[in-house]
Motif scaffolding. Structure first.
Motif, PDB file in Angstrom:
ATOM      1  N   GLU A  28       1.394  89.950 -66.317  1.00  0.00           N
ATOM      2  CA  GLU A  28       0.905  89.272 -65.109  1.00  0.00           C
ATOM      3  C   GLU A  28      -0.202  88.272 -65.451  1.00  0.00           C
ATOM      4  O   GLU A  28      -0.207  87.145 -64.948  1.00  0.00           O
ATOM      5  CB  GLU A  28       0.379  90.293 -64.096  1.00  0.00           C
ATOM      6  N   ALA A  32       0.028  84.176 -65.119  1.00  0.00           N
ATOM      7  CA  ALA A  32      -0.934  83.403 -64.326  1.00  0.00           C
ATOM      8  C   ALA A  32      -1.602  82.317 -65.173  1.00  0.00           C
ATOM      9  O   ALA A  32      -1.979  81.263 -64.656  1.00  0.00           O
ATOM     10  CB  ALA A  32      -1.987  84.320 -63.719  1.00  0.00           C
ATOM     11  N   ASP A  51      -8.699  81.839 -63.672  1.00  0.00           N
ATOM     12  CA  ASP A  51      -8.157  81.891 -65.029  1.00  0.00           C
ATOM     13  C   ASP A  51      -9.023  82.765 -65.936  1.00  0.00           C
ATOM     14  O   ASP A  51      -8.501  83.516 -66.775  1.00  0.00           O
ATOM     15  CB  ASP A  51      -8.047  80.490 -65.629  1.00  0.00           C
ATOM     16  N   CYS A  54      -8.181  86.266 -65.263  1.00  0.00           N
ATOM     17  CA  CYS A  54      -6.903  86.599 -65.906  1.00  0.00           C
ATOM     18  C   CYS A  54      -7.086  86.816 -67.405  1.00  0.00           C
ATOM     19  O   CYS A  54      -6.500  87.747 -67.980  1.00  0.00           O
ATOM     20  CB  CYS A  54      -5.865  85.510 -65.653  1.00  0.00           C
TER      21      CYS A  54
END
Length: 156
Positions: A28, A32, A51, A54
């Motif tokens: 995931e 992203a 970001d 992530c």
């Protein structure tokens, strides 16, 4: 199946589920970040807050996955195969995993751990070093996925 074997089998199954969860979260996070991959210094400096979250998730889950495999699963698997690993140092565990062809090499496993540690801790690094490390870790996701799959086949 003896009581100890059954308990080990249940632990192993739980750890495989945990590993799958870590891999799912890694996937995931990388999905992203896909537009920014492979990272460049310019892209890294311009990462959005989302970001960065992530990337943090990726690092956290990568570390957890490697720990689940190395610190727990390797020992559980060897015990399940009736090997005495109670007081065996990690280096010997890795050598056994290499011998059974679960990991490519003990050196590679340690290299991955060093990479991971360099970004998991707040060591002062310059942007290009961090970018190189992140890109190297991203490439190693498939290595960890393969290790998990080989371990599952070996135990069955």
């Amino acid at each position: 199946m003896t009581g100890k074997k059954q308990e080990l089998s249940e632990r192993i199954q739980r750890e495989f589920e945990i590993c799958e969860n870590h891999l799912s979260r890694i996937d995931e996070a990388l999905e992203a970040l896909e537009v920014a991959l492979p990272l460049t210094v310019d892209a890294y400096v311009d990462l959005s807050e989302s970001d960065v979250r992530c990337l943090d998730q990726f690092i956290f889950r990568f570390a957890k996955l490697q720990d689940a495999l190395g610190a727990k699963m390797f020992r559980y698997a060897l015990e399940y195969m009736d090997e005495d690993v109670k007081d065996v140092p990690m280096r010997d565990i890795l050598n056994k995993m290499e011998r059974y062809r679960i990991i490519e090499s003990a050196e590679d496993w340690n290299y991955i751990r060093e990479l991971r540690n360099s970004v998991s801790h707040d060591y002062p690094m310059v942007a290009n070093e961090e970018v190189d490390t992140f890109n190297a870790l991203i490439k190693k996701v498939e290595t960890l996925r393969d290790v998990k799959e080989r371990l599952q086949k070996w135990i069955k």
